[in-house]
Write a protein that holds these residues in place. Sequence first.
Motif, PDB file in Angstrom:
ATOM      1  N   THR A   1      41.072  25.919 -27.703  1.00 59.06           N
ATOM      2  CA  THR A   1      42.406  26.451 -27.374  1.00 59.06           C
ATOM      3  C   THR A   1      42.516  26.856 -25.895  1.00 59.06           C
ATOM      4  O   THR A   1      41.518  27.176 -25.252  1.00 59.06           O
ATOM      5  CB  THR A   1      42.722  27.680 -28.264  1.00 59.06           C
TER       6      THR A   1
ATOM      7  N   GLU B   1      38.062  30.352 -21.560  1.00 56.20           N
ATOM      8  CA  GLU B   1      37.231  31.351 -20.866  1.00 56.20           C
ATOM      9  C   GLU B   1      38.087  32.417 -20.192  1.00 56.20           C
ATOM     10  O   GLU B   1      37.596  33.488 -19.846  1.00 56.20           O
ATOM     11  CB  GLU B   1      36.324  30.675 -19.841  1.00 56.20           C
TER      12      GLU B   1
ATOM     13  N   GLY C   1      34.439  25.271 -20.421  1.00 56.28           N
ATOM     14  CA  GLY C   1      34.838  23.894 -20.694  1.00 56.28           C
ATOM     15  C   GLY C   1      33.826  22.893 -20.158  1.00 56.28           C
ATOM     16  O   GLY C   1      34.016  21.679 -20.304  1.00 56.28           O
TER      17      GLY C   1
ATOM     18  N   THR D   1      41.946  17.078 -19.972  1.00 61.27           N
ATOM     19  CA  THR D   1      40.912  17.492 -20.934  1.00 61.27           C
ATOM     20  C   THR D   1      41.089  16.748 -22.254  1.00 61.27           C
ATOM     21  O   THR D   1      40.113  16.291 -22.862  1.00 61.27           O
ATOM     22  CB  THR D   1      40.973  19.011 -21.191  1.00 61.27           C
TER      23      THR D   1
ATOM     24  N   LEU E   1      49.145  18.579 -25.794  1.00 65.01           N
ATOM     25  CA  LEU E   1      48.855  18.555 -24.358  1.00 65.01           C
ATOM     26  C   LEU E   1      50.036  19.052 -23.516  1.00 65.01           C
ATOM     27  O   LEU E   1      50.869  19.805 -24.002  1.00 65.01           O
ATOM     28  CB  LEU E   1      48.434  17.130 -23.966  1.00 65.01           C
TER      29      LEU E   1
ATOM     30  N   GLU F   1      52.865  18.481 -14.128  1.00 62.73           N
ATOM     31  CA  GLU F   1      53.039  19.775 -14.789  1.00 62.73           C
ATOM     32  C   GLU F   1      52.547  20.877 -13.846  1.00 62.73           C
ATOM     33  O   GLU F   1      51.375  20.896 -13.465  1.00 62.73           O
ATOM     34  CB  GLU F   1      52.236  19.801 -16.085  1.00 62.73           C
TER      35      GLU F   1
HETATM   36  P1  NDP Z   1      42.425  23.093 -20.288  1.00 60.45           P
HETATM   37  O1  NDP Z   1      42.632  21.705 -20.771  1.00 60.45           O
HETATM   38  O2  NDP Z   1      41.811  23.310 -18.982  1.00 60.45           O
HETATM   39  O3  NDP Z   1      41.528  23.922 -21.326  1.00 60.45           O
HETATM   40  C1  NDP Z   1      41.855  24.044 -22.684  1.00 60.45           C
HETATM   41  C2  NDP Z   1      40.596  24.392 -23.449  1.00 60.45           C
HETATM   42  O4  NDP Z   1      39.679  23.295 -23.393  1.00 60.45           O
HETATM   43  C3  NDP Z   1      39.832  25.586 -22.873  1.00 60.45           C
HETATM   44  O5  NDP Z   1      39.246  26.303 -23.921  1.00 60.45           O
HETATM   45  C4  NDP Z   1      38.795  24.904 -22.006  1.00 60.45           C
HETATM   46  O6  NDP Z   1      37.694  25.724 -21.706  1.00 60.45           O
HETATM   47  C5  NDP Z   1      38.421  23.724 -22.875  1.00 60.45           C
HETATM   48  N1  NDP Z   1      37.838  22.599 -22.176  1.00 60.45           N
HETATM   49  C6  NDP Z   1      37.963  22.259 -20.870  1.00 60.45           C
HETATM   50  N2  NDP Z   1      37.296  21.092 -20.624  1.00 60.45           N
HETATM   51  C7  NDP Z   1      36.735  20.696 -21.797  1.00 60.45           C
HETATM   52  C8  NDP Z   1      35.960  19.571 -22.206  1.00 60.45           C
HETATM   53  N3  NDP Z   1      35.605  18.603 -21.356  1.00 60.45           N
HETATM   54  N4  NDP Z   1      35.591  19.476 -23.495  1.00 60.45           N
HETATM   55  C9  NDP Z   1      35.958  20.424 -24.384  1.00 60.45           C
HETATM   56  N5  NDP Z   1      36.685  21.525 -24.060  1.00 60.45           N
HETATM   57  C10 NDP Z   1      37.089  21.652 -22.786  1.00 60.45           C
HETATM   58  O7  NDP Z   1      43.854  23.776 -20.392  1.00 60.45           O
HETATM   59  P2  NDP Z   1      44.248  25.255 -19.941  1.00 60.45           P
HETATM   60  O8  NDP Z   1      43.403  26.251 -20.645  1.00 60.45           O
HETATM   61  O9  NDP Z   1      44.323  25.279 -18.458  1.00 60.45           O
HETATM   62  O10 NDP Z   1      45.719  25.366 -20.567  1.00 60.45           O
HETATM   63  C11 NDP Z   1      46.821  24.871 -19.926  1.00 60.45           C
HETATM   64  C12 NDP Z   1      47.195  23.504 -20.475  1.00 60.45           C
HETATM   65  O11 NDP Z   1      47.397  23.558 -21.880  1.00 60.45           O
HETATM   66  C13 NDP Z   1      48.494  23.007 -19.898  1.00 60.45           C
HETATM   67  O12 NDP Z   1      48.383  21.681 -19.481  1.00 60.45           O
HETATM   68  C14 NDP Z   1      49.459  23.095 -21.056  1.00 60.45           C
HETATM   69  O13 NDP Z   1      50.523  22.218 -20.989  1.00 60.45           O
HETATM   70  C15 NDP Z   1      48.583  22.871 -22.228  1.00 60.45           C
HETATM   71  N6  NDP Z   1      49.161  23.460 -23.446  1.00 60.45           N
HETATM   72  C16 NDP Z   1      49.694  22.624 -24.395  1.00 60.45           C
HETATM   73  C17 NDP Z   1      50.314  23.142 -25.517  1.00 60.45           C
HETATM   74  C18 NDP Z   1      50.871  22.233 -26.581  1.00 60.45           C
HETATM   75  O14 NDP Z   1      51.022  22.696 -27.706  1.00 60.45           O
HETATM   76  N7  NDP Z   1      51.180  20.975 -26.319  1.00 60.45           N
HETATM   77  C19 NDP Z   1      50.427  24.584 -25.719  1.00 60.45           C
HETATM   78  C20 NDP Z   1      49.824  25.365 -24.684  1.00 60.45           C
HETATM   79  C21 NDP Z   1      49.215  24.793 -23.583  1.00 60.45           C
HETATM   80  P3  NDP Z   1      37.744  26.641 -20.367  1.00 60.45           P
HETATM   81  O15 NDP Z   1      38.787  27.648 -20.573  1.00 60.45           O
HETATM   82  O16 NDP Z   1      36.410  27.216 -20.286  1.00 60.45           O
HETATM   83  O17 NDP Z   1      38.038  25.686 -19.225  1.00 60.45           O
END
Ligand code: NDP
Length: 488
Positions: free
Chosen positions: A147, A176, A206, A230, A249, A383
Amino acid sequence: MTVLPLYVAGNWRPGRGAPLITRNPANNEVLASVSTASIEDVDEAVQAAQVAMQNPAWRDLLPHQRAGYLHRIAALIERDSEKLAQLQRQDNGKPILETRALVASAAGTFRFFAAACETLEGDITPSRGNYLSLSLHEPLGVIAAITPWNSPIASEAQKVAPALAAGNAVIVKPSEFSPLLALELAKLAEEAGLPKGLLSVLPGTGTVTGPALVAHPGIAKVTFTGGTATGRAIGHVAAEKIMPVSLELGGKSPNIVFADADIEQAINGVLFGIFSSQGQSCIAGSRIFIEEPIYAGFRDRLVERTKALRIGDPVSERTQIGPLITPQQRDKVEGYVKLAQQEGGRLLCGGTRPTDPALQDGNYFTPALIENLSNRCRTAQEEIFGPVGILLPFRDEATLIHDANDTVFGLASGIWTGDFRRAWRIGRALNAGTVWVNTYKQFSIATAFGGNAESGLGREKGRDGIKAYMRQKSVYVDMSGRSIPWAD
Ligand code: NDP
């Protein structure tokens, strides 16, 4: 400072990864130090989850008994709702009225999927011979729920509740930047008596914890909400494993105002669409299309109302705009405002760090509106995930539909008009998972949510949301007693 433990395989213990620090975005003070999960911790959680799932104490529960766990979790979320809302406000900086709504929605999600669990039906399929044919739904296995930071507890509930309702075990990896609410959810699940091992919560990065979970051979499905890059990386691993994956996403959603709209209602909807949650919302209405005859007047009124939005400490119920999640996120958003100006955009308001001395320690950013950009430029296509709205005038429906759909995303959209036939026509033509007519960011747990194109794969919520965590099994039962002719 004490380091908060992980909830792994039913035990609270330190993780073997390097601890991470989570900060309050309103002042950047350290909120907590949190243990993170190493590859070994991930493996332990997956193995325990596999055992817990097969234990008759979970596997053989009758639907109302399994639903009972979800009802109890919902009741405990409601009991602690104010504490959870305040903690979330501190952990991710959303104004308190928003975090209260998210906590309430999390409780509702558990109740909804408790009902889905109790009412889930299999099918007796039309028989094409003298046999009974059935289609049954069975749990998938161990689910990895990954998440983002922008809607903690609501995002986790949307994954954990249907996955448990379907009879799976779940391992959550929260962001995180906001791991605290997922750990609170684990405490409540434990208090609700959920059998040990069925839920693990593994904060981590991540780069280590997330990829370790996705790649683990014991994970049957990844349900992910986060950024498109991601999501794509997870999709690649899923393809190698032949593993189902659901991806929620990013977006760059059009919010469209026609000249015949109720203008004050539309202004409120546009403001709420782009600036609530500081624009850190996947469904933010960040491309604001305005019909030409009303463009100048609408723009001026929108600018006036944007300047009047109340920026401040999320603790206050009057605050409309809180801080962005991290200083880096603010830098990123600020960079996009500069880029927009380089691309020829005219900054109409905001786009700066506020001068109020009380806000200097937080990641605050004033809501920005920009015009004079083409729909093809980077600021109108990428975005931003912050309080930046791009104003785009349009002349006719055909060009509008072309431009609104001219994006790699397809998450959400809004239409403001007094003509319901036009709303229907445009709504059907938009490439978006959700269309709002004369409203925006309206949600119901009973209605499916998800994105098209690079906004994602699969749907969450809705009555069928539980089936996203199940697989079908077909069963044929001979009713004739005759032997198979081929073998005679
Ligand atoms: P990220 O994609 O950076 O991270 C999302 C989660 O994935 C975090 O827990 C992250 O860990 C983890 N992660 C990162 N890289 C990997 C990997 N290679 N493998 C597995 N897990 C990984 O997104 P954000 O946290 O920055 O959130 C913002 C994004 O989420 C925006 O693009 C937004 O549009 C999208 N979003 C989409 C929604 C929807 O329902 N469509 C709703 C809410 C947000 P860590 O935090 O440690 O990096």
